[in-house]
Write an enzyme that holds these catalytic residues in place. Structure first.
Site, short mmCIF file in Angstrom:
data_model
loop_
_atom_site.label_atom_id
_atom_site.label_comp_id
_atom_site.label_asym_id
_atom_site.label_seq_id
_atom_site.Cartn_x
_atom_site.Cartn_y
_atom_site.Cartn_z
N THR B 137 0.88 -1.19 0.00
CA THR B 137 0.00 0.00 0.00
C THR B 137 0.90 1.23 0.00
OG1 THR B 137 -0.04 0.36 2.39
CG2 THR B 137 -1.59 -1.27 1.52
N ASP B 138 0.32 2.42 -0.08
CA ASP B 138 1.12 3.64 -0.04
C ASP B 138 1.89 3.75 1.28
OD1 ASP B 138 0.45 4.39 -2.54
OD2 ASP B 138 -1.19 5.73 -1.93
N CYS B 139 1.22 3.37 2.37
CA CYS B 139 1.87 3.51 3.68
C CYS B 139 2.69 2.27 4.06
CB CYS B 139 0.85 3.86 4.76
SG CYS B 139 -0.67 2.91 4.66
N TYR B 140 2.41 1.15 3.45
CA TYR B 140 3.17 -0.11 3.68
C TYR B 140 3.62 -0.67 2.33
CZ TYR B 140 1.42 -0.11 8.48
OH TYR B 140 1.15 0.21 9.77
#
Lengths: 135, 405
Positions: B137-140
């Site tokens: 994901t964008d954050c992970y």
């Protein structure tokens, strides 16, 4: 007279040899078959109790070695890993010779190697891998 | 009449009289239950048996860059863990086995390694292999990780067992013509053997049959460390037939337990393999019973000869969920090594270790005597025989066909 328990392992090309017959007829040994097994690849395994004069026993063992049968003393076959044993007693009711026994006061299990016939039942039933076949 | 608080004061002063659930039997017989209840402060119990509904959850820490294992796939030493939680929280079940384990393809399977063994190895201080894949994901952003990890490396490692410590259990036999491979061990045909699984008179819930002192929040010996009763266990079934002393005649109560895995010891948590059945974890539990009154003492002093359990056929009755037993036996008979079933003498064996249960009760007694372990008053009791709980089977209902519009 000497008695010994041995595990014999036969390669496929020897499974048709009348080994027990020869041990009895030619080496005058009393043979008690404790266990026998042939794998799908036709390797054979026999556990024998041999009784006879020391000299005849040695000659019999030489005969087996020359034939190409792998022999191993039974007492070295099955090992009790005491540290892994939890004394649950699951093995004790199925051990045919009571080599694995419960001391009722302490409810602890003990293993008498001399009584073991290497049927390997304990290896199947022990949930903690506390019984091991030594190779 | 005593209170838990009073008993704790005595423990702190080193003046509490603590006996194991075995020792209390003779003590109560000699002194009489009234005097024994006045003199004895605590009775310690113990059990060490395979408990399927066990597991552990871990927070493994965040890698750099971060990975959201949650919703992905993860393995510890090849054993799949549940990832439907937060990014780096993993849940490992004791019975989980590697995807490539042959299972019962060649019957009976060995089930040599699984979740229970991973827990044992971690507790022994060993490193295990953590492998995980994620969708990113964008954050992970990360999608894959492979690393060695030990308990020490983790933020939290918690043993959490939804059902342990069964109050009574069936004696398993096999009346069929072939050997069967069950969670109660290998059962030989035609009543060749009988397996049971309880510490009997030492077992915690036999010594407090109506859960008068054991409840939510009770501090316990768990896996060699301390833990707590978290809830009643799954399948908790207190409304069953009981003996005059109140002891259930069939499997009944259970508890859910929780504790810090980092405090535990591999001698007291053991990976377990049942041939033809699967993997399991053998868990040690010891529970102290505060002797608050005479009734609690009488119940804690229960003897093997006063505890009975049904003999159940595992070739037909159990798998088909048919009711009926082949009789009832006491734990004293089971421990003698032989019982009589249908007129046949059948050798018995246990899956739960009485010797280890005795050791656990002794260790807990020692902890309390040294003032290292104080008792707790439970926060809430467990549902008891008056709860009206009905133990349900699964009633299968067909899916409804979708209506055509």
């Amino acid at each position: 007279m000497t008695t010994t328990k041995v595990v014999l392992r036969f390669p496929p090309e020897l499974t048709d040899q009348p080994v027990t017959y020869k041990l009895i007829k030619e080496y005058d040994l009393m043979v008690n078959i404790l266990r026998g097994h042939i794998t799908p690849k036709e390797e054979g395994m026999l556990v024998l109790e041999l009784t006879g004069k020391k000299k005849q026993l040695d000659r019999g063992m030489d005969y087996l070695a020359k034939l190409g049968v792998e022999t191993q003393r039974l007492s070295k076959g099955v090992k009790w890993l005491k540290d892994r044993c939890t004394h649950c007693t699951a093995c004790t009711s199925l051990c045919p010779t009571h080599a694995l026994l419960v001391e009722r006061d302490t409810m602890m299990v003990s293993f008498d190697r001399d009584k073991c016939i290497a049927c390997e039942m304990c290896i199947t039933v022990c949930p903690y891998s506390a019984m091991e076949v030594q190779v | 009449m005593k209170t838990v608080e009073e008993i704790n004061e005595k423990i702190k002063k080193g003046k509490a009289l603590v006996l194991t659930a075995e020792e209390i039997i003779d003590f109560a017989r000699q002194k009489g239950s009234k005097r024994a209840a006045e003199e004895v402060d605590v009775v310690t119990t113990g059990t060490f048996g395979p408990m399927c509904s066990s597991g552990a959850y871990f927070n493994v820490g965040h890698s750099r860059p971060r990975i959201k294992i949650g919703g992905g796939k993860a393995y510890l030493n090849g054993v799949p863990v549940y990832t439907g939680l937060a990014a780096v929280d993993l849940l490992l079940g004791a019975t989980a086995i590697p995807d490539d384990d042959p299972r019962n393809a060649v019957f009976p399977g060995r089930f040599a390694y699984g979740g229970g063994h991973v827990i044992e190895e971690l507790v022994a201080g060993k490193e295990v292999r953590l492998t995980a894949t994620a969708y990113g994901t964008d954050c992970y952003p990360r999608k894959k990780i492979e690393t060695r990890i030990s308990l020490e490396d983790m933020n939290e490692a918690v043993l959490f067992n939804p059902r342990n410590c069964y109050q009574n259990y069936n004696v398993a036999v096999n009346v069929s013509d072939r050997a069967i491979y069950t969670y109660m061990g290998v059962l030989q045909p035609r009543l060749g053997n009988a397996n049971y699984c309880s510490a009997g008179q030492l077992s915690p819930l036999f010594c407090d049959p109506f859960y008068r002192t054991i409840g939510i929040g009770t501090r316990i010996f768990l896996g060699g460390g301390t833990g707590y009763v978290a809830w009643n266990g799954t399948q908790h079934n207190p409304c069953v037939p009981r003996t005059d002393l109140g002891v259930p005649r069939v499997p009944a109560g259970t508890i859910a337990v929780i504790g810090d895995l980092k405090q535990m010891h591999p001698r007291w948590l053991r990976g377990t393999s049942f041939r033809g059945y699967g993997v399991n974890l053998t868990v040690s539990i010891g529970i102290p019973i505060p002797i608050l009154n005479e009734e609690i003492l009488v119940q804690a002093a229960v003897r093997d000869e006063d505890i009975v359990t049904p003999i159940v056929d595992y070739s037909q009755s159990y798998p088909q969920r048919e009711s009926g037993s082949l009789g009832e036996v006491s734990y004293a008979q089971l421990k003698s090594g032989e019982i009589s079933v249908d007129g046949k003498e059948v050798p018995t064996a246990s899956l739960s270790s009485y010797a280890m249960a005795r050791e656990i009760a002794g260790i807990l007694k020692d902890w309390i005597q040294k003032g290292e372990f104080l008792l707790t008053e439970c926060v809430q009791g467990l549902p008891s025989s008056d709860s009206g709980i009905v133990f349900k089977g699964l009633q299968e209902k067909p899916f409804r066909a979708k209506k055509l519009i």
